[in-house]
Enzyme design. Sequence first.
Site, PDB file in Angstrom:
ATOM      1  N   GLN A   1      23.046  23.505 -31.011  1.00 53.77           N
ATOM      2  CA  GLN A   1      22.140  22.865 -29.944  1.00 53.77           C
ATOM      3  C   GLN A   1      21.294  21.818 -30.326  1.00 53.77           C
ATOM      4  O   GLN A   1      19.933  21.953 -30.000  1.00 53.77           O
ATOM      5  CB  GLN A   1      21.276  24.109 -29.369  1.00 53.77           C
ATOM      6  N   CYS A   2      21.379  21.093 -31.352  1.00 53.06           N
ATOM      7  CA  CYS A   2      20.307  20.157 -32.063  1.00 53.06           C
ATOM      8  C   CYS A   2      20.854  18.704 -31.524  1.00 53.06           C
ATOM      9  O   CYS A   2      22.153  18.532 -31.268  1.00 53.06           O
ATOM     10  CB  CYS A   2      20.655  20.143 -33.466  1.00 53.06           C
ATOM     11  N   GLY A   3      19.746  17.825 -31.511  1.00 53.29           N
ATOM     12  CA  GLY A   3      20.148  16.499 -31.343  1.00 53.29           C
ATOM     13  C   GLY A   3      21.260  15.664 -32.471  1.00 53.29           C
ATOM     14  O   GLY A   3      21.957  14.854 -31.962  1.00 53.29           O
TER      15      GLY A   3
ATOM     16  N   THR B   1      23.754  17.722 -33.430  1.00 54.88           N
ATOM     17  CA  THR B   1      24.951  18.146 -33.236  1.00 54.88           C
ATOM     18  C   THR B   1      26.176  17.276 -33.233  1.00 54.88           C
ATOM     19  O   THR B   1      27.241  17.730 -33.679  1.00 54.88           O
ATOM     20  CB  THR B   1      25.072  19.234 -32.099  1.00 54.88           C
TER      21      THR B   1
END
Length: 160
Positions: free
Chosen positions: A36-38, A40
């Site tokens: 759920q990371c920028g 990803t």
Amino acid sequence: MTQTLYDFSARRLTGDQQDFAAYRGKVLLIVNTASQCGFTPQYTGLEELYRKFRDRGLVVLGFPCNQFGEQEPGDAEAIGQFCQTRYDVTFPLFAKIEVNGDNAHPLYVWLKHEAAGILGTEAIKWNFTKFLIDREGQVVHRYAPATRPDELVEAVETLL
């Protein structure tokens, strides 16, 4: 005696223990990941890099980590399903670990010591920090999270 990558092991996402001596003679790209990371979407580039060079000896190793903004909250099954269905990841994924602090996985303690980050700091700053390992099990370079996998093609080819 100097440590190498081959002195370590870790649990795979499946729960099996993986001895890194099995990767002897390979070029490795080790990455702490999150779903759920920028960053990803880098899973796409990591998988492309793996598929392009795996027959020549590259292995990408993904280490899910929930230490940065709690961006990897799922369990092993959820992580595996996400990586498979969303990004068709085929490179090895490992059980969720910590990369900083008192409970940091020994592999990451070693990686950070071998290749400090900007201004000499050892701490991992965010998800998708990358470590490139040569065929002798030594750290060659540490890359920032913003460094895209396609920017590593030349460095990988040099080691292959």
